[in-house]
Design a protein around this motif. Structure first.
Motif, PDB file in Angstrom:
ATOM      1  N   MET A   1      15.848   1.948   1.579  1.00  0.00           N
ATOM      2  CA  MET A   1      14.934   2.085   0.442  1.00  0.00           C
ATOM      3  C   MET A   1      13.482   1.797   0.835  1.00  0.00           C
ATOM      4  SD  MET A   1      16.950   2.967  -2.026  1.00  0.00           S
ATOM      5  CE  MET A   1      16.116   2.598  -3.558  1.00  0.00           C
ATOM      6  N   VAL A   2      13.183   1.962   2.118  1.00  0.00           N
ATOM      7  CA  VAL A   2      11.814   1.732   2.577  1.00  0.00           C
ATOM      8  C   VAL A   2      10.852   2.714   1.915  1.00  0.00           C
ATOM      9  CG1 VAL A   2      10.341   1.671   4.625  1.00  0.00           C
ATOM     10  CG2 VAL A   2      12.683   0.849   4.761  1.00  0.00           C
ATOM     11  N   TRP A   3      11.373   3.848   1.497  1.00  0.00           N
ATOM     12  CA  TRP A   3      10.500   4.872   0.927  1.00  0.00           C
ATOM     13  C   TRP A   3       9.974   4.522  -0.454  1.00  0.00           C
ATOM     14  CZ3 TRP A   3      12.167   7.112  -3.631  1.00  0.00           C
ATOM     15  CH2 TRP A   3      13.510   6.937  -3.956  1.00  0.00           C
ATOM     16  N   VAL A   4      10.583   3.571  -1.141  1.00  0.00           N
ATOM     17  CA  VAL A   4      10.156   3.225  -2.501  1.00  0.00           C
ATOM     18  C   VAL A   4       8.724   2.677  -2.533  1.00  0.00           C
ATOM     19  CG1 VAL A   4      10.621   1.782  -4.509  1.00  0.00           C
ATOM     20  CG2 VAL A   4      12.516   2.907  -3.299  1.00  0.00           C
ATOM     21  N   PRO A   5       8.370   1.688  -1.656  1.00  0.00           N
ATOM     22  CA  PRO A   5       6.969   1.241  -1.663  1.00  0.00           C
ATOM     23  C   PRO A   5       5.991   2.370  -1.330  1.00  0.00           C
ATOM     24  CG  PRO A   5       8.345  -0.313  -0.482  1.00  0.00           C
ATOM     25  CD  PRO A   5       9.185   0.890  -0.735  1.00  0.00           C
ATOM     26  N   LEU A   6       6.390   3.265  -0.434  1.00  0.00           N
ATOM     27  CA  LEU A   6       5.512   4.392  -0.105  1.00  0.00           C
ATOM     28  C   LEU A   6       5.329   5.310  -1.306  1.00  0.00           C
ATOM     29  CD1 LEU A   6       6.881   5.305   3.459  1.00  0.00           C
ATOM     30  CD2 LEU A   6       4.996   3.782   2.849  1.00  0.00           C
ATOM     31  N   LEU A   7       6.407   5.491  -2.067  1.00  0.00           N
ATOM     32  CA  LEU A   7       6.304   6.310  -3.276  1.00  0.00           C
ATOM     33  C   LEU A   7       5.367   5.673  -4.288  1.00  0.00           C
ATOM     34  CD1 LEU A   7       7.174   8.640  -5.097  1.00  0.00           C
ATOM     35  CD2 LEU A   7       9.186   7.291  -5.742  1.00  0.00           C
ATOM     36  N   LEU A   8       5.446   4.343  -4.424  1.00  0.00           N
ATOM     37  CA  LEU A   8       4.548   3.659  -5.359  1.00  0.00           C
ATOM     38  C   LEU A   8       3.091   3.825  -4.957  1.00  0.00           C
ATOM     39  CD1 LEU A   8       6.552   0.351  -5.990  1.00  0.00           C
ATOM     40  CD2 LEU A   8       6.304   2.328  -7.520  1.00  0.00           C
ATOM     41  N   VAL A   9       2.817   3.738  -3.644  1.00  0.00           N
ATOM     42  CA  VAL A   9       1.445   3.935  -3.168  1.00  0.00           C
ATOM     43  C   VAL A   9       0.965   5.348  -3.500  1.00  0.00           C
ATOM     44  CG1 VAL A   9       0.007   4.105  -1.100  1.00  0.00           C
ATOM     45  CG2 VAL A   9       1.630   2.221  -1.334  1.00  0.00           C
ATOM     46  N   ALA A  10       1.803   6.339  -3.245  1.00  0.00           N
ATOM     47  CA  ALA A  10       1.431   7.720  -3.528  1.00  0.00           C
ATOM     48  C   ALA A  10       1.178   7.941  -5.018  1.00  0.00           C
ATOM     49  CB  ALA A  10       2.534   8.657  -3.030  1.00  0.00           C
ATOM     50  N   CYS A  11       2.023   7.349  -5.861  1.00  0.00           N
ATOM     51  CA  CYS A  11       1.854   7.507  -7.314  1.00  0.00           C
ATOM     52  C   CYS A  11       0.566   6.859  -7.803  1.00  0.00           C
ATOM     53  CB  CYS A  11       3.050   6.901  -8.043  1.00  0.00           C
ATOM     54  SG  CYS A  11       4.572   7.859  -7.892  1.00  0.00           S
ATOM     55  N   VAL A  12       0.244   5.688  -7.261  1.00  0.00           N
ATOM     56  CA  VAL A  12      -0.976   4.994  -7.684  1.00  0.00           C
ATOM     57  C   VAL A  12      -2.215   5.789  -7.298  1.00  0.00           C
ATOM     58  CG1 VAL A  12      -2.407   2.958  -7.273  1.00  0.00           C
ATOM     59  CG2 VAL A  12       0.046   2.696  -7.713  1.00  0.00           C
ATOM     60  N   VAL A  13      -2.258   6.253  -6.045  1.00  0.00           N
ATOM     61  CA  VAL A  13      -3.430   7.014  -5.594  1.00  0.00           C
ATOM     62  C   VAL A  13      -3.580   8.315  -6.376  1.00  0.00           C
ATOM     63  CG1 VAL A  13      -4.478   8.207  -3.628  1.00  0.00           C
ATOM     64  CG2 VAL A  13      -3.334   6.002  -3.289  1.00  0.00           C
ATOM     65  N   ALA A  14      -2.479   9.026  -6.591  1.00  0.00           N
ATOM     66  CA  ALA A  14      -2.537  10.275  -7.356  1.00  0.00           C
ATOM     67  C   ALA A  14      -2.957  10.011  -8.797  1.00  0.00           C
ATOM     68  CB  ALA A  14      -1.187  10.975  -7.317  1.00  0.00           C
ATOM     69  N   GLY A  15      -2.422   8.950  -9.409  1.00  0.00           N
ATOM     70  CA  GLY A  15      -2.776   8.634 -10.789  1.00  0.00           C
ATOM     71  C   GLY A  15      -4.229   8.255 -10.946  1.00  0.00           C
ATOM     72  N   VAL A  16      -4.747   7.454 -10.010  1.00  0.00           N
ATOM     73  CA  VAL A  16      -6.159   7.055 -10.074  1.00  0.00           C
ATOM     74  C   VAL A  16      -7.061   8.269  -9.923  1.00  0.00           C
ATOM     75  CG1 VAL A  16      -7.961   5.799  -8.841  1.00  0.00           C
ATOM     76  CG2 VAL A  16      -5.782   4.696  -9.296  1.00  0.00           C
ATOM     77  N   GLY A  17      -6.722   9.162  -8.995  1.00  0.00           N
ATOM     78  CA  GLY A  17      -7.542  10.351  -8.801  1.00  0.00           C
ATOM     79  C   GLY A  17      -7.548  11.260 -10.011  1.00  0.00           C
ATOM     80  N   CYS A  18      -6.386  11.500 -10.597  1.00  0.00           N
ATOM     81  CA  CYS A  18      -6.314  12.357 -11.787  1.00  0.00           C
ATOM     82  C   CYS A  18      -7.089  11.764 -12.951  1.00  0.00           C
ATOM     83  CB  CYS A  18      -4.859  12.589 -12.172  1.00  0.00           C
ATOM     84  SG  CYS A  18      -3.918  13.587 -10.988  1.00  0.00           S
ATOM     85  N   ALA A  19      -6.941  10.455 -13.153  1.00  0.00           N
ATOM     86  CA  ALA A  19      -7.653   9.796 -14.254  1.00  0.00           C
ATOM     87  C   ALA A  19      -9.154   9.840 -14.043  1.00  0.00           C
ATOM     88  CB  ALA A  19      -7.174   8.354 -14.382  1.00  0.00           C
TER      89      ALA A  19
END
Length: 255
Positions: A1-19
């Protein structure tokens, strides 16, 4: 499940950029302080539409340098200035008696000698107070994007683009490192920031890029309603390409 923290990072960066991009785009079309109406201080540049003068249209379509070109050509056509195809501007009749800040800025940029290379004159006039005040009035009316607003839109687009590339990269790495049984949820997880940032980039290209660097959506709507039948209006909205060859050569000269 190492990919979960990476997914959270990707979601945060994408969300901040869209907002950030959405907020900047909305702010760019919002009227400024005063909603000031009236003349633009450009003397003879009036009458293209009830809401927009030719000088204002020139700024919205091409910024300060387009306003400068409009002023130079208008003075040339009224025989107060001679624009030579060699790239020199010569004062024929000083408009000092006219209440026209832009024309006074042109005469001041040419200098006491009455003659100057056009590539030297253009940036000086573009930076004049009369052009800056014209821009401020358009920003106040919600027709132009301020310099700060333009920087924020560009920053938002860069952040969204970074989020998309980051999601793509982290998703690829996570998929390759994950066991075969976990690859389906990894792909499904990273699809969310990828789709969100991709759609935001697409909307940004549709909603933001058609607008010039200078005009807000409201300003673009007014520009679209202008007729190019008048030569000065055509110059204001479409640029020096509509001019006769001699004037095109004069404005495009490198001195």
């Amino acid at each position: 499940m190492v990919w979960v923290p990476l997914l959270l990072v990707a979601c945060v960066v994408a969300g901040v950029g869209c907002a950030r991009l959405c907020r900047a785009t909305l702010a760019a079309g919002r009227p400024g302080r005063g909603g000031t109406e009236g003349t633009d201080g450009t003397g003879g540049f009036h009458g293209t539409a009830a809401e927009l003068t030719v000088g204002e249209a020139a700024y919205l379509a091409g910024g300060p340098l387009r306003v400068t070109d409009l002023t130079l050509v208008a003075m040339h056509r009224e025989r107060r200035l001679l624009l030579a195809h060699t790239g020199w501007a010569t004062v024929v009749d000083s408009p000092g008696h006219r209440d026209d800040a832009l024309e006074r800025a042109v005469i001041g940029a040419i200098g006491a000698g009455g003659q100057s290379p056009i590539p030297v004159v253009r940036p000086v006039v573009a930076a004049a107070d009369s052009v800056r005040l014209l821009a401020e009035r358009l920003v106040d009316r919600g027709l132009a994007v301020s310099a700060a607003g333009h920087r924020e839109i560009e920053a938002g687009l860069r952040t969204v683009r970074t989020g998309f590339l980051l999601s793509l990269g982290l998703g690829t790495v996570s998929t390759l490192l994950a066991p075969a049984a976990e690859r389906a949820p990894v792909l499904a997880g990273f699809a969310l920031p990828l789709v969100a940032s991709g759609l935001c980039l697409l909307i940004g290209r549709i909603e933001v890029y058609p607008y010039t660097r200078w005009a807000s959506p409201a300003g673009q709507r007014l520009l679209a309603g202008l007729s190019s039948a008048d030569p000065l209006t055509a110059l204001a909205t479409r640029g020096p390409g509509v001019l006769e060859p001699e004037l095109r050569a004069a404005l495009r000269s490198r001195g």
